[in-house]
Design an enzyme around this catalytic site. Structure first.
Site, PDB file in Angstrom:
ATOM      1  N   CYS A 119       0.813  -1.223   0.000  1.00 43.15           N
ATOM      2  CA  CYS A 119       0.000   0.000   0.000  1.00 43.15           C
ATOM      3  C   CYS A 119       0.843   1.269   0.000  1.00 43.15           C
ATOM      4  CB  CYS A 119      -0.957  -0.020   1.180  1.00 43.15           C
ATOM      5  SG  CYS A 119      -2.101  -1.394   1.065  1.00 43.15           S
ATOM      6  N   HIS A 260      -3.460   7.064   2.178  1.00 41.98           N
ATOM      7  CA  HIS A 260      -3.824   5.733   1.680  1.00 41.98           C
ATOM      8  C   HIS A 260      -5.215   5.399   2.227  1.00 41.98           C
ATOM      9  CE1 HIS A 260      -3.922   1.586   0.768  1.00 41.98           C
ATOM     10  NE2 HIS A 260      -3.767   1.175   2.016  1.00 41.98           N
ATOM     11  N   ASN A 290     -10.053  -0.382  -0.681  1.00 39.98           N
ATOM     12  CA  ASN A 290      -8.599  -0.315  -0.637  1.00 39.98           C
ATOM     13  C   ASN A 290      -8.034  -0.913  -1.930  1.00 39.98           C
ATOM     14  OD1 ASN A 290      -5.887  -0.621  -0.123  1.00 39.98           O
ATOM     15  ND2 ASN A 290      -6.146  -1.477   1.931  1.00 39.98           N
TER      16      ASN A 290
HETATM   17  O1  UT7 Z   1      -3.913  -1.272   3.481  1.00 37.51           O
HETATM   18  C1  UT7 Z   1      -2.819  -1.835   4.113  1.00 37.51           C
HETATM   19  C2  UT7 Z   1      -2.878  -1.844   5.575  1.00 37.51           C
HETATM   20  N1  UT7 Z   1      -4.094  -2.373   6.066  1.00 37.51           N
HETATM   21  C3  UT7 Z   1      -4.805  -1.705   6.957  1.00 37.51           C
HETATM   22  O2  UT7 Z   1      -4.453  -0.620   7.308  1.00 37.51           O
HETATM   23  C4  UT7 Z   1      -6.032  -2.386   7.529  1.00 37.51           C
HETATM   24  C5  UT7 Z   1      -5.979  -2.384   9.027  1.00 37.51           C
HETATM   25  N2  UT7 Z   1      -7.057  -3.091   9.656  1.00 37.51           N
HETATM   26  C6  UT7 Z   1      -8.365  -2.741   9.568  1.00 37.51           C
HETATM   27  O3  UT7 Z   1      -8.733  -1.843   8.844  1.00 37.51           O
HETATM   28  C7  UT7 Z   1      -9.352  -3.424  10.471  1.00 37.51           C
HETATM   29  O4  UT7 Z   1      -8.638  -4.187  11.409  1.00 37.51           O
HETATM   30  C8  UT7 Z   1     -10.377  -4.346   9.739  1.00 37.51           C
HETATM   31  C9  UT7 Z   1     -11.336  -3.505   8.933  1.00 37.51           C
HETATM   32  C10 UT7 Z   1      -9.619  -5.310   8.841  1.00 37.51           C
HETATM   33  C11 UT7 Z   1     -11.162  -5.131  10.770  1.00 37.51           C
HETATM   34  O5  UT7 Z   1     -11.825  -4.234  11.638  1.00 37.51           O
HETATM   35  P1  UT7 Z   1     -11.689  -4.380  13.222  1.00 37.51           P
HETATM   36  O6  UT7 Z   1     -12.560  -3.372  13.795  1.00 37.51           O
HETATM   37  O7  UT7 Z   1     -10.234  -4.301  13.571  1.00 37.51           O
HETATM   38  O8  UT7 Z   1     -12.258  -5.815  13.471  1.00 37.51           O
HETATM   39  P2  UT7 Z   1     -11.551  -7.028  14.215  1.00 37.51           P
HETATM   40  O9  UT7 Z   1     -10.610  -7.723  13.285  1.00 37.51           O
HETATM   41  O10 UT7 Z   1     -11.071  -6.585  15.556  1.00 37.51           O
HETATM   42  O11 UT7 Z   1     -12.808  -7.947  14.462  1.00 37.51           O
HETATM   43  C12 UT7 Z   1     -13.848  -7.563  15.357  1.00 37.51           C
HETATM   44  C13 UT7 Z   1     -14.991  -8.553  15.182  1.00 37.51           C
HETATM   45  C14 UT7 Z   1     -14.535 -10.009  15.187  1.00 37.51           C
HETATM   46  O12 UT7 Z   1     -15.556 -10.781  15.810  1.00 37.51           O
HETATM   47  P3  UT7 Z   1     -15.370 -11.318  17.298  1.00 37.51           P
HETATM   48  O13 UT7 Z   1     -14.132 -12.155  17.266  1.00 37.51           O
HETATM   49  O14 UT7 Z   1     -15.225 -10.088  18.143  1.00 37.51           O
HETATM   50  O15 UT7 Z   1     -16.626 -12.079  17.527  1.00 37.51           O
HETATM   51  C15 UT7 Z   1     -14.475 -10.367  13.738  1.00 37.51           C
HETATM   52  O16 UT7 Z   1     -14.648 -11.732  13.489  1.00 37.51           O
HETATM   53  O17 UT7 Z   1     -15.582  -8.338  13.914  1.00 37.51           O
HETATM   54  C16 UT7 Z   1     -15.636  -9.565  13.194  1.00 37.51           C
HETATM   55  N3  UT7 Z   1     -15.528  -9.300  11.782  1.00 37.51           N
HETATM   56  C17 UT7 Z   1     -16.592  -9.046  11.031  1.00 37.51           C
HETATM   57  N4  UT7 Z   1     -17.907  -8.950  11.307  1.00 37.51           N
HETATM   58  C18 UT7 Z   1     -18.750  -8.683  10.311  1.00 37.51           C
HETATM   59  C19 UT7 Z   1     -14.418  -9.247  11.018  1.00 37.51           C
HETATM   60  N5  UT7 Z   1     -14.747  -8.974   9.746  1.00 37.51           N
HETATM   61  C20 UT7 Z   1     -16.090  -8.854   9.736  1.00 37.51           C
HETATM   62  C21 UT7 Z   1     -17.017  -8.560   8.716  1.00 37.51           C
HETATM   63  N6  UT7 Z   1     -18.324  -8.473   9.055  1.00 37.51           N
HETATM   64  N7  UT7 Z   1     -16.655  -8.343   7.439  1.00 37.51           N
END
Ligand code: UT7
Length: 336
Positions: A119, A260, A290
């Site tokens: 990225c 980004h 993204n």
């Molecule tokens: O571009 C290059 C660099 N990349 C980035 O900068 C991305 C960085 N990361 C992120 O943007 C975020 O971490 C994500 C958007 C990928 C995920 O968001 P988050 O708020 O960090 O979610 P999380 O991974 O902490 O997950 C929270 C909960 C989990 O459920 P439990 O374990 O709490 O029951 C996940 O399983 O949300 C769940 N979850 C979803 N729920 C509904 C993860 N993806 C989804 C989804 N829909 N698509």
């Protein structure tokens, strides 16, 4: 005696071009293929839609973006000296995507190469292109950010498939003797300690393609979202604040932050840290998601096309991505 290097030329962006595929996948579509909701995706990422390339490869999108750039700037392809394509989804390992673009557009005198920095790829490529211009040997350098992320996304993994999209955009760099315009400074970092947080492990020399690598889904991108989020939110903000400080500027001096587009929450944190209000942040994540190396040039191309940029505007570009790679860049817009 230590002599201070004084630049004779600055590299200035003198044109932009872009291409996004027609096919749109909205959040509702993802509700039908994985366990997610439009609400979750919007509130956790800011994404509403992303574009998907149905036929063709990264070089096809990159070519269309460069053709748009050539048309917008009235540039003869034979006058291009070099083409740099930032991508993590090249058509093939080799030849480089840049070679394919060079041939497609008839840039008979150009050399070129691909640059892999996920990225942060466009930022790295822009600095590399600027170096070619500043050295005085090259007069027209095309820098492209292009990724067909749909080719490496696992559409059964709700944590990653909702984030990524396809797209390409390009800028033309040319020399300016007036050093008040163009690329002034950058802070670029790579930190390989993040290698196990965001990667695609299959297909390279470590894990050459085999039935096993396919069975283990190793040809898809893997992201530990939470871990990457934590580092991204810190590092992108730090490096963006640092480039202001280093150049004796504050958020008030900046016309736009060009971040980004990975997650609206990371973008907001960066803007807050820099003291930049949300109306001065380029955002198109809601439309494209993204697109990895394409996010920053897509913002530049869209805002330029919409007449929202004016000569003399100071911009800070900022990125964070796999590697880890991250960085910021300070430039002054040089197009009337
Ligand atoms: O571009 C290059 C660099 N990349 C980035 O900068 C991305 C960085 N990361 C992120 O943007 C975020 O971490 C994500 C958007 C990928 C995920 O968001 P988050 O708020 O960090 O979610 P999380 O991974 O902490 O997950 C929270 C909960 C989990 O459920 P439990 O374990 O709490 O029951 C996940 O399983 O949300 C769940 N979850 C979803 N729920 C509904 C993860 N993806 C989804 C989804 N829909 N698509």
């Amino acid at each position: 005696m230590k002599t201070k290097y004084k630049r004779q030329y600055n590299a200035v962006i003198t044109g932009t071009g872009m291409y996004v595929p027609e096919k749109i996948l909205d959040n509702k579509y993802f509700e039908s293929i994985v366990d997610t909701t439009d609400e979750w995706i919007k509130t956790r990422t800011g994404i509403e839609e992303r574009r998907i390339l149905e036929n063709g490869a990264t070089s096809d999108m990159a070519t269309k973006a460069v053709e748009d750039l050539l048309q917008n700037t009235g540039t003869n392809p034979e006058d291009i000296d070099a083409i740099i394509v930032a991508t993590v989804t090249p058509d093939m390992f080799f030849p480089a995507t840049a070679c394919l673009v060079q041939d497609n557009i008839g840039a008979k005198k150009a050399w070129g190469f691909d640059l892999s920095a996920a990225c942060s790829g466009f930022l790295y490529a822009l600095q590399t292109g600027a170096g070619l211009i500043e050295g005085g040997q090259f007069k027209k350098v095309v820098v492209v950010g292009a990724d067909k992320m749909s080719s490496i996304v696992d559409y059964t993994d709700r944590k990653t498939c909702i984030i990524f999209g396809d797209g390409a955009a390009a800028v033309l760099l040319e020399p300016s003797e007036d050093l008040s315009y163009g690329i002034h400074d950058s802070i670029l970092v790579c930190d390989g300690s993040g290698r196990d947080k965001l990667f695609m492990e299959g297909g390279g020399s470590l894990n050459p393609p085999s039935h096993e690598t396919v069975d283990k889904r190793m040809h898809y991108l893997f992201q530990d979202g939470k871990a990457v989020f934590k580092v991204a939110v810190q590092q992108m903000a730090d490096v963006s604040a640092e480039i202001l400080e280093k150049n004796g500027l504050t958020g008030d001096d900046i016309a736009y932050l060009v971040p980004h587009q990975a997650n609206l929450r990371i973008i907001d944190a960066t803007a807050r840290r820099m003291g930049i209000s949300s109306d001065k942040v380029m955002i198109n994540i809601q439309k494209y998601g993204n697109t990895t190396a394409a996010t920053i040039p897509l913002c530049l191309a869209e805002y330029h096309k919409d007449g929202k940029l004016k000569k003399g505007d100071k911009l800070v570009l900022a990125a964070f991505g796999g590697g880890y790679t991250f960085g910021s860049m300070l430039l002054t817009w040089g197009i009337d």
